[in-house]
Design a protein around this motif. Structure first.
Motif, short mmCIF file in Angstrom:
data_model
loop_
_atom_site.label_atom_id
_atom_site.label_comp_id
_atom_site.label_asym_id
_atom_site.label_seq_id
_atom_site.Cartn_x
_atom_site.Cartn_y
_atom_site.Cartn_z
N ASN A 167 0.82 -1.20 0.00
CA ASN A 167 0.00 0.00 0.00
C ASN A 167 0.86 1.26 0.00
OD1 ASN A 167 -2.34 1.43 0.02
ND2 ASN A 167 -3.23 0.34 1.74
N LEU A 196 2.26 1.94 -3.39
CA LEU A 196 1.26 2.52 -4.28
C LEU A 196 1.02 4.00 -3.97
CD1 LEU A 196 -1.53 -0.11 -4.83
CD2 LEU A 196 -0.26 1.12 -6.55
N VAL A 244 0.53 -3.59 -14.88
CA VAL A 244 -0.67 -4.20 -14.29
C VAL A 244 -0.43 -5.62 -13.82
CG1 VAL A 244 -2.30 -2.78 -15.53
CG2 VAL A 244 -1.48 -4.87 -16.57
N TYR A 270 -6.21 4.55 -11.66
CA TYR A 270 -5.71 3.19 -11.43
C TYR A 270 -5.11 3.08 -10.03
CZ TYR A 270 -2.89 -1.02 -11.94
OH TYR A 270 -2.32 -2.25 -11.76
N CYS A 271 -4.24 4.06 -9.70
CA CYS A 271 -3.61 4.04 -8.38
C CYS A 271 -4.66 4.08 -7.28
CB CYS A 271 -2.67 5.24 -8.23
SG CYS A 271 -1.12 5.02 -9.10
N ARG A 286 -7.74 3.13 -7.37
CA ARG A 286 -8.48 1.87 -7.31
C ARG A 286 -7.69 0.81 -6.58
NH1 ARG A 286 -9.46 -0.52 -12.47
NH2 ARG A 286 -8.45 1.25 -13.45
N LYS A 287 -6.38 0.70 -6.95
CA LYS A 287 -5.55 -0.32 -6.33
C LYS A 287 -5.42 -0.06 -4.84
CE LYS A 287 -4.40 -3.12 -9.54
NZ LYS A 287 -5.51 -3.92 -9.79
N LEU A 339 -6.50 -10.21 -12.24
CA LEU A 339 -6.42 -8.75 -12.11
C LEU A 339 -6.11 -8.12 -13.47
CD1 LEU A 339 -4.48 -7.83 -8.87
CD2 LEU A 339 -6.82 -7.33 -9.42
N GLU A 376 -8.25 -5.42 -15.84
CA GLU A 376 -7.73 -4.16 -16.37
C GLU A 376 -7.88 -4.09 -17.87
OE1 GLU A 376 -6.68 -1.39 -14.98
OE2 GLU A 376 -7.21 -2.26 -13.05
#
Lengths: 148, 127
Positions: free
Chosen positions: A42, A45, A88, A104-105, A107-108, B44, B48
């Motif tokens: 985490n 990210l 990804v 994207y960041c 969401r992850k 995953l 995407e």
């Protein structure tokens, strides 16, 4: 609900309890390791996200130092920051716009956070079982000792 | 006397078989773990890829080279990989069940053997 497992533990022999406690302790350690892994993923990210946000406010042509190795940087100029390549997984990279990259960041990070919370719950439950088993084990051992 | 020796030897053999089965089960579980992780990662990636427009550029890292890939091709590759891994996992699952059964029956026969040896030894001690 909490009473029943305690009665089960009370019924077990010292040997059985000891074995069970060891096993649950190991499980708690494994879960703790997973929690730590999630936390470090985490934070990686979050760093990536912060870098993206920073890049998005830099003007095109801005001078910068580009890392070639861990100790070698070369001067360069920022090209188009509108496109970013996102890793990804399994070796695939997707070209995204800056906005999509930021999304994207986010969401992850959200996904990891929910996984972390779920795991935390499971770990807490396991830990309480381990503690209970330990307490009952102590009590039983004390019972046996004076009778000798 | 000779009977006890023979039974003890048999017990040793069975114990060795038991340990080997345990090791096999451990290896099986390690491989299963690896595959499960890969399956998760691939799923995953598929998610995407599904979110993208048709004209989005997709690249694959092959060694040190980043190669442009066709989105349809990338999708197909990831799906195939997921299928393969799922099949492997199913196969490993059935192998694991098989090994567990063998382990349990081995444990039973070891226990029975131990009982017989103890009985014989007790009989000898009395005589």
């Amino acid at each position: 609900m909490a009473a029943t497992p305690r009665m089960e533990l009370e019924k077990m022999s010292v040997e059985h309890l000891r074995g069970l406690k060891e096993q649950v302790d190991m499980e708690v350690n494994l879960l703790q390791d997973s929690l730590n892994n999630l936390r470090s993923a985490n934070s990686r990210l979050e760093i990536a996200s912060a870098a993206l946000h920073d890049l998005s406010v830099r003007p095109r042509g801005k001078k910068m130092l580009v890392p070639l190795t861990a100790s070698l940087y070369v001067p360069g100029k920022l090209d188009d920051a509108e496109k970013v390549l996102v890793d990804v997984g399994t070796g695939y990279f997707i070209e995204k716009t800056m906005v999509e990259g930021k999304d994207y960041c986010e969401r992850k990070i959200a996904l990891l956070k929910s996984n972390y919370d779920q795991l935390l719950e499971v770990t807490a439950k396991k830990r309480s079982i381990a503690d209970e088993a330990g307490a009952i084990l102590q009590a039983k051992l004390k019972q046996l000792a004076p009778s000798q | 006397m000779a009977a006890i020796k023979e039974l003890t030897r048999d017990l040793e053999n069975k114990a060795n078989d038991f340990r080997k089965l345990e090791k096999d089960i451990q290896k099986n579980q390690q491989v299963k773990k690896k595959y499960t992780i890969q399956l998760g990662e691939n799923e995953l990636v598929l998610k995407e890829l599904d979110l993208l427009n048709e004209d989005t550029n997709v690249y694959k890292l092959i060694g040190p080279v980043l190669v442009k890939q066709d989105l349809a091709e990338a999708n197909a590759n990831v799906r195939k990989r997921i299928e393969y891994i799922s099949a492997e996992l199913k196969r490993l699952d059935s192998t694991l069940q098989d090994l567990q059964e063998k382990l349990n029956s081995k444990q039973e026969s070891i226990a029975k053997l131990q009982q017989r040896i103890q009985a014989l030894q007790a009989g000898k001690a009395k005589a």
